[in-house]
Design an enzyme around this catalytic site. Structure first.
Site, PDB file in Angstrom:
ATOM      1  N   GLN A  47      36.362  27.095  51.820  1.00  0.00           N
ATOM      2  CA  GLN A  47      36.992  26.089  52.683  1.00  0.00           C
ATOM      3  C   GLN A  47      36.638  26.341  54.148  1.00  0.00           C
ATOM      4  O   GLN A  47      36.279  25.415  54.886  1.00  0.00           O
ATOM      5  CB  GLN A  47      38.515  26.124  52.486  1.00  0.00           C
ATOM      6  CG  GLN A  47      39.286  25.272  53.479  1.00  0.00           C
ATOM      7  CD  GLN A  47      40.746  25.138  53.106  1.00  0.00           C
ATOM      8  OE1 GLN A  47      41.105  24.327  52.275  1.00  0.00           O
ATOM      9  NE2 GLN A  47      41.615  25.921  53.729  1.00  0.00           N
ATOM     10  N   HIS A  72      49.996  32.755  56.350  1.00  0.00           N
ATOM     11  CA  HIS A  72      50.134  31.650  57.315  1.00  0.00           C
ATOM     12  C   HIS A  72      50.721  32.164  58.632  1.00  0.00           C
ATOM     13  O   HIS A  72      50.307  31.743  59.712  1.00  0.00           O
ATOM     14  CB  HIS A  72      51.081  30.573  56.770  1.00  0.00           C
ATOM     15  CG  HIS A  72      50.646  29.959  55.477  1.00  0.00           C
ATOM     16  ND1 HIS A  72      51.243  30.251  54.275  1.00  0.00           N
ATOM     17  CD2 HIS A  72      49.658  29.069  55.205  1.00  0.00           C
ATOM     18  CE1 HIS A  72      50.665  29.549  53.310  1.00  0.00           C
ATOM     19  NE2 HIS A  72      49.691  28.836  53.836  1.00  0.00           N
ATOM     20  N   SER A  74      49.378  34.312  48.461  1.00  0.00           N
ATOM     21  CA  SER A  74      49.077  32.916  48.146  1.00  0.00           C
ATOM     22  C   SER A  74      50.373  32.225  47.753  1.00  0.00           C
ATOM     23  O   SER A  74      51.228  32.831  47.093  1.00  0.00           O
ATOM     24  CB  SER A  74      48.100  32.871  46.966  1.00  0.00           C
ATOM     25  OG  SER A  74      48.068  31.560  46.415  1.00  0.00           O
ATOM     26  N   SER A  75      50.502  30.967  48.140  1.00  0.00           N
ATOM     27  CA  SER A  75      51.703  30.212  47.732  1.00  0.00           C
ATOM     28  C   SER A  75      51.762  30.121  46.217  1.00  0.00           C
ATOM     29  O   SER A  75      52.838  30.016  45.629  1.00  0.00           O
ATOM     30  CB  SER A  75      51.676  28.805  48.336  1.00  0.00           C
ATOM     31  OG  SER A  75      51.430  28.893  49.722  1.00  0.00           O
ATOM     32  N   ARG A  76      50.602  30.155  45.566  1.00  0.00           N
ATOM     33  CA  ARG A  76      50.569  30.019  44.105  1.00  0.00           C
ATOM     34  C   ARG A  76      51.007  31.298  43.382  1.00  0.00           C
ATOM     35  O   ARG A  76      51.246  31.254  42.170  1.00  0.00           O
ATOM     36  CB  ARG A  76      49.164  29.606  43.636  1.00  0.00           C
ATOM     37  CG  ARG A  76      48.824  28.174  44.016  1.00  0.00           C
ATOM     38  CD  ARG A  76      47.545  27.686  43.381  1.00  0.00           C
ATOM     39  NE  ARG A  76      47.389  26.247  43.492  1.00  0.00           N
ATOM     40  CZ  ARG A  76      46.661  25.614  44.429  1.00  0.00           C
ATOM     41  NH1 ARG A  76      46.013  26.305  45.330  1.00  0.00           N
ATOM     42  NH2 ARG A  76      46.599  24.301  44.447  1.00  0.00           N
TER      43      ARG A  76
HETATM   44  O1  PAF Z   1      44.256  25.595  52.853  1.00  0.00           O
HETATM   45  C1  PAF Z   1      45.127  24.718  52.759  1.00  0.00           C
HETATM   46  O2  PAF Z   1      46.340  24.984  52.718  1.00  0.00           O
HETATM   47  C2  PAF Z   1      44.696  23.253  52.648  1.00  0.00           C
HETATM   48  O3  PAF Z   1      43.516  23.125  51.938  1.00  0.00           O
HETATM   49  C3  PAF Z   1      44.596  22.556  54.025  1.00  0.00           C
HETATM   50  C4  PAF Z   1      43.515  23.164  54.891  1.00  0.00           C
HETATM   51  C5  PAF Z   1      45.933  22.620  54.731  1.00  0.00           C
HETATM   52  C6  PAF Z   1      44.242  21.068  53.811  1.00  0.00           C
HETATM   53  O4  PAF Z   1      45.219  20.410  53.057  1.00  0.00           O
END
Ligand code: PAF
Length: 282
Positions: free
Chosen positions: A153, A37, A185-187
């Protein structure tokens, strides 16, 4: 840097910036931010006058048996990361701020969402596209930044923006990895020490696929076999899917070409991880 919780506050701030002729970059997130991020925020800061980050764990993109309740949250840490990376505004709404009771309008992108995670997580992309559309309408950004780790996505959002004539540039940013190769990844935080070690099988399998690809193998089914057999060497790993598709329309391909996406989803214990590689010939 400001932290706000209401749509009105975001709109007021962004209108003021726009009145001054400033450009706005936007990084939508679900929080528990990591270096992936951070790289999106930094790129947004480089390319725009002001940067907004949203932190919202979007309930409608989680299936009934998924991890909505236990999804990790840490607003203090996230705020520090955003500030350090140069963001100016964090939008952190409550679900009730984002969703009125009995909403009847949703955004659905067809075809591109039929396979991969769309097939395995019914309703997921309807939730993503709906929330991202709403966030785009609230923030009104010039550019929005998404990680390439979520390759489907990214393709789906690009298609949505194009189909709906939204005047927003969508920018994909490279996957950021731990030193040992695991995609951030947050996970990853769900993994035990043993599972963390096992999770390396995802990047290892993709690296094996790349080796075969770079030494001339173009047959998608052979490349898939290489990946599958590598993942199956790991006893804690269970394949959800291994697919090779065109990176824009996401339809399966038989032979690798310069825009093929190798996408994998693998359970490590109970944690579902994804990773991918796009073959780009420049
Ligand atoms: O990728 C993500 O973290 C989510 O799918 C997003 C794009 C913030 C939508 O909630």
């Amino acid at each position: 840097m400001k932290l706000v919780h209401t749509i009105k506050e975001v709109r007021t701030q962004v209108k003021e910036w726009k009145k001054q002729g400033l450009t706005v970059g936007f990084v939508p997130t679900m929080g528990f931010l990591h270096e992936g991020h951070e790289s999106l925020i930094k790129k947004a800061v480089e390319e725009n006058d002001k940067v907004v980050v949203s932190i919202f764990v979007n309930p409608i993109q989680f299936g009934p048996n998924e991890d909505l309740e236990k999804y990790p949250r840490d607003l203090d840490k996230d705020s520090k990361l955003c500030q350090g990376a140069g963001a100016e505004l964090i939008f952190n709404p409550e679900p009730a701020e984002m969703y009125v009771n009995h909403a009847a309008t949703f955004v659905e992108v067809e075809e591109l969402t039929n396979g991969l995670c769309g097939e395995k997580r019914p309703g997921h992309f309807r939730g993503v596209c709906t929330v991202v559309s709403k966030l785009f309408n609230i923030v009104n950004p010039d550019r929005a930044y998404f990680g390439e780790k979520d390759a489907q996505q990214l393709a789906v959002i690009k298609k949505m923006v194009n189909d709906l004539n939204l005047d927003i540039e969508i920018i994909g940013c490279p996957i950021i990895r731990e030193e040992d190769g695991l995609a951030k990844s947050s996970r990853n935080t769900y993994l035990s020490a043993e599972e963390r070690e096992a999770a390396l099988v995802l990047s290892r399998a993709l690296n094996k696929a790349k080796e075969h690809l770079f030494s001339g193998e173009k047959d998608a089914s052979k490349i898939k076999e290489v990946i599958t057999s590598e993942i199956n060497t790991e006893k804690l790993a269970k394949i959800d899917y291994v697919e090779i598709v065109d990176s824009e329309i996401l339809k399966p391909v038989n032979s690798m070409d310069s825009s093929s996406l190798i996408a994998i989803a693998v359970y490590i214990g109970k944690t579902r991880l994804i990773d991918n590689f796009t073959w780009r010939i420049s």
